[in-house]
Design an enzyme around this catalytic site. Structure first.
Site, PDB file in Angstrom:
ATOM      1  CG  ASP A  12      -1.821  -1.195   1.330  1.00  0.00           C
ATOM      2  OD1 ASP A  12      -2.264  -1.089   0.176  1.00  0.00           O
ATOM      3  OD2 ASP A  12      -2.006  -1.833   2.512  1.00  0.00           O
ATOM      4  CD  GLU A  13       4.662  -0.531  -0.576  1.00  0.00           C
ATOM      5  OE1 GLU A  13       4.135  -0.997  -1.503  1.00  0.00           O
ATOM      6  OE2 GLU A  13       5.488  -1.427   0.298  1.00  0.00           O
ATOM      7  N   GLY A  14       1.762   3.349  -2.452  1.00  0.00           N
ATOM      8  CA  GLY A  14       1.045   4.007  -3.685  1.00  0.00           C
ATOM      9  C   GLY A  14       1.636   3.820  -4.532  1.00  0.00           C
ATOM     10  CE  LYS A  15       3.112  -2.118  -4.411  1.00  0.00           C
ATOM     11  NZ  LYS A  15       2.707  -1.882  -3.660  1.00  0.00           N
ATOM     12  N   GLY A  16       0.822   2.239  -7.025  1.00  0.00           N
ATOM     13  CA  GLY A  16       0.072   2.372  -8.356  1.00  0.00           C
ATOM     14  C   GLY A  16      -0.046   3.351  -9.408  1.00  0.00           C
ATOM     15  N   GLY A  39      -4.119  -3.997  -4.524  1.00  0.00           N
ATOM     16  CA  GLY A  39      -5.125  -2.258  -4.826  1.00  0.00           C
ATOM     17  C   GLY A  39      -4.214  -1.597  -5.081  1.00  0.00           C
ATOM     18  CG  HIS A  40      -1.948  -1.738  -7.525  1.00  0.00           C
ATOM     19  ND1 HIS A  40      -0.651  -1.696  -8.549  1.00  0.00           N
ATOM     20  CD2 HIS A  40      -1.012  -1.839  -6.376  1.00  0.00           C
ATOM     21  CE1 HIS A  40       0.061  -2.868  -8.036  1.00  0.00           C
ATOM     22  NE2 HIS A  40      -0.485  -3.010  -5.917  1.00  0.00           N
ATOM     23  CB  THR A  41      -5.620   3.388  -4.650  1.00  0.00           C
ATOM     24  OG1 THR A  41      -6.248   2.642  -4.931  1.00  0.00           O
ATOM     25  CG2 THR A  41      -7.296   5.002  -6.141  1.00  0.00           C
ATOM     26  CD  GLN A 222       1.143  -8.638  -2.711  1.00  0.00           C
ATOM     27  OE1 GLN A 222       1.399  -9.426  -3.329  1.00  0.00           O
ATOM     28  NE2 GLN A 222      -0.564  -8.858  -3.524  1.00  0.00           N
ATOM     29  CB  ALA A 297      -7.256  -0.716  -2.506  1.00  0.00           C
ATOM     30  CB  THR A 299     -10.098  -5.739   2.553  1.00  0.00           C
ATOM     31  OG1 THR A 299      -8.418  -5.114   3.095  1.00  0.00           O
ATOM     32  CG2 THR A 299      -9.484  -7.086   1.549  1.00  0.00           C
ATOM     33  N   GLY A 300     -11.128  -2.876   2.038  1.00  0.00           N
ATOM     34  CA  GLY A 300     -11.529  -1.804   2.881  1.00  0.00           C
ATOM     35  C   GLY A 300     -11.147  -1.398   4.315  1.00  0.00           C
ATOM     36  NE  ARG A 301      -7.575  -6.854   6.115  1.00  0.00           N
ATOM     37  CZ  ARG A 301      -7.522  -7.321   5.621  1.00  0.00           C
ATOM     38  NH1 ARG A 301      -6.720  -8.079   6.937  1.00  0.00           N
ATOM     39  NH2 ARG A 301      -6.467  -7.556   4.425  1.00  0.00           N
TER      40      ARG A 301
HETATM   41  P1  IMP Z   1      -2.357 -13.411   1.357  1.00  0.00           P
HETATM   42  O1  IMP Z   1      -1.962 -11.800   0.635  1.00  0.00           O
HETATM   43  O2  IMP Z   1      -4.250 -13.076   0.891  1.00  0.00           O
HETATM   44  O3  IMP Z   1      -2.400 -13.796   1.590  1.00  0.00           O
HETATM   45  O4  IMP Z   1      -2.534 -11.842   2.412  1.00  0.00           O
HETATM   46  C1  IMP Z   1      -2.145 -12.246   3.171  1.00  0.00           C
HETATM   47  C2  IMP Z   1      -0.446 -10.900   3.586  1.00  0.00           C
HETATM   48  O5  IMP Z   1      -0.541  -9.914   2.415  1.00  0.00           O
HETATM   49  C3  IMP Z   1      -2.286 -10.106   4.771  1.00  0.00           C
HETATM   50  O6  IMP Z   1      -1.153  -8.953   5.750  1.00  0.00           O
HETATM   51  C4  IMP Z   1      -3.073  -9.385   3.472  1.00  0.00           C
HETATM   52  O7  IMP Z   1      -3.540  -8.194   4.283  1.00  0.00           O
HETATM   53  C5  IMP Z   1      -1.480  -8.611   3.325  1.00  0.00           C
HETATM   54  N1  IMP Z   1      -1.161  -7.902   1.924  1.00  0.00           N
HETATM   55  C6  IMP Z   1      -2.276  -9.220   0.773  1.00  0.00           C
HETATM   56  N2  IMP Z   1      -1.835  -7.443  -0.502  1.00  0.00           N
HETATM   57  C7  IMP Z   1      -1.466  -6.628   0.259  1.00  0.00           C
HETATM   58  C8  IMP Z   1      -1.818  -5.201  -0.779  1.00  0.00           C
HETATM   59  O8  IMP Z   1      -1.867  -5.037  -1.119  1.00  0.00           O
HETATM   60  N3  IMP Z   1      -1.826  -4.344   0.575  1.00  0.00           N
HETATM   61  C9  IMP Z   1      -0.995  -4.697   0.907  1.00  0.00           C
HETATM   62  N4  IMP Z   1      -1.068  -5.409   2.237  1.00  0.00           N
HETATM   63  C10 IMP Z   1      -1.668  -6.764   1.172  1.00  0.00           C
END
Ligand code: IMP
Length: 432
Positions: A12-16, A39-41, A222, A297, A299-301
């Site tokens: 989520d560093e803003g790679k998009g 999720g690349h916004t 990631q 982006a 899961t909305g978490r």
């Molecule tokens: P998974 O990739 O769904 O198996 O999740 C494993 C871990 O990576 C969890 O902590 C997720 O929240 C995290 N994760 C997976 N994809 C992303 C992403 O694109 N951004 C940030 N965290 C991510």
């Protein structure tokens, strides 16, 4: 000149945005790992695009986007994204290729992901529930089903047998509400009609394009601390988002990666479980979350937030061989009276300047901070380093020193042009 752009923190560093910004200089953009967990916004002209599986380069007409063998592909997620792009006026025809060696995410992977998390209880990873881990488990376990396998249309050929075996294994594991393998096969046959025109030998394609002088951007998903080998295992994703993943996930040699750009926020965030040494569970953390709109982006978490962790970024510089940083979301720190940088960890009586491999040790680490004055004047939208407030300039200079990597690009807002590309940096040369 080919460039690898990847996350230098926990995703989520803003790679998009950075990939989108650099794309006009790269006719090919290639994803090498992960799946639709990413999720690349990207904001363009006030419109918001969230890409999960398709490289952000797709937003630029004429750019060819590749999904490499290292990616896990859920065909439903892929076409949901294709349809969404189409509705926004972006046509992918002839511009998106998917490796025949990429592994598929199938309905039982999603189920097994959720079940595995439930079984772990308090030790859960906090996955995105997209089936990523189980799909990679099948790949490494040598029972996965690859995109190219769908070409086998015989009613009792190896493809049908493989689906059948996998669904039967799932039924033995799950025990109730039996899944019918014939339904999975029928669904995949339907998906194949749309998928087939996109399928290619991506390694061959990308190598031929490079030989013809085309520049490639390798897009990581990631982040380094979520990498299966180099991240905070087991609280990681199941693929190699680090620079080496570009080679294995696309079928290119290491000399094809000429430079590596690590994207990092001006602070730190993490979504999901696992240690985060600089996490702030107070009003400052809340302020970062609100100002930075730190909600996933995909899961909305809500994301966990904290100050910049230079130990983590130094580590990312080492395992990826970073040439430069792209520092994002600087504007989120506007108005803080003081800002902090974690330069080392205290662990019991020890001072650690390097990331420990031992997770329990990392979890016990307390950050050692340097505190610097903040800045009042907004940085939002600033496009020249010299126009930044003095406090922001000093903060960036110190980040560069303690991270050991120059910040070649600085993002000061969500739009494409809210960006500083430093004239004297390697990035200026990449953009020529
Ligand atoms: P998974 O990739 O769904 O198996 O999740 C494993 C871990 O990576 C969890 O902590 C997720 O929240 C995290 N994760 C997976 N994809 C992303 C992403 O694109 N951004 C940030 N965290 C991510």
């Amino acid at each position: 000149m080919n460039l690898c752009v990847l996350g230098a923190q926990w995703g989520d560093e803003g790679k998009g945005k950075i990939v989108d910004l650099l794309t006009p200089h790269f006719p090919l953009v290639a994803r090498y790992q992960g799946g639709h967990n990413a999720g690349h916004t990207v904001y363009v002209g006030g419109r918001k695009f969230v890409l999960h599986l398709i490289p952000s380069g797709i937003l630029h007409a004429g750019v060819i986007c590749l999904i490499g063998n290292g990616v896990v592909v859920d065909p439903h997620a892929l076409f949901a994204e294709v349809d969404e792009l189409k509705a926004l006026g972006i046509d992918i025809t002839g511009r998106l290729l998917v490796s025949d060696k990429a592994h598929l995410i199938l309905p039982y992977h999603r189920e097994l992901d959720i079940l595995s998390e439930a079984r772990r209880g308090e030790r859960k990873i906090g996955t995105t529930s997209r089936g990523i881990g189980p799909a990679y488990e099948d790949k490494i376990g040598r029972r996965g089903i690859r995109v190219g396998d769908l070409a086998d249309t015989s009613p009792d050929g190896p493809f049908v047998s493989a689906v059948r075996e996998n669904v039967e294994a799932r039924n033995r594991l799950v025990g109730n509400n039996e899944m019918k393998w014939a339904d999975v096969v029928a669904d995949l046959r339907t998906m194949w009609v749309r998928l087939q025109p996109l399928v290619a030998d991506v390694s061959l394609y990308v190598n031929q394009a490079m030989a013809a002088g085309k520049r490639v951007m390798f897009e990581g998903a990631q982040g380094t601390l979520l990498d299966i080998d180099h991240g905070t295992y087991p609280f990681v994703t199941s693929s190699n988002g680090t620079a080496g993943g570009a080679c294995t996930g696309l079928g290119v040699g290491p000399r094809a990666v000429h430079a590596v750009l690590g994207v990092t926020k001006a602070y730190t965030t993490r979504v999901g479980e696992g240690p985060l040494p600089t996490e702030l569970l107070d009003a400052t953390g809340e302020r970062l979350r609100e100002s930075g709109n730190e909600f996933g982006a995909s899961t909305g978490r809500p994301r966990r937030c904290g100050w910049y962790d230079a130990v983590a970024v130094r580590y990312a510089a080492r395992v990826n061989g970073l040439d430069a940083l792209a520092l994002t979301k600087l504007d989120v720190l506007d108005g803080f009276s003081e800002v902090k940088i974690c330069t080392a960890y205290r662990c019991g009586s020890e001072t650690l300047t390097e990331m420990p491999s031992d997770l329990a040790k990392l979890a016990a680490c307390v950050p050692i901070y340097e505190t610097m004055p903040g800045w009042d004047r907004p940085t939002m939208g600033v496009t020249k380093f010299g126009d930044l407030p003095e406090g922001a300039r000093n903060y960036i200079k110190r980040l560069e020193q303690v991270s050991g990597v120059p910040a070649a690009i600085i993002s000061t807002g969500s739009e494409r042009d809210h960006t500083i590309v430093r004239d004297d940096s390697v990035a200026a040369a990449w953009l020529k």
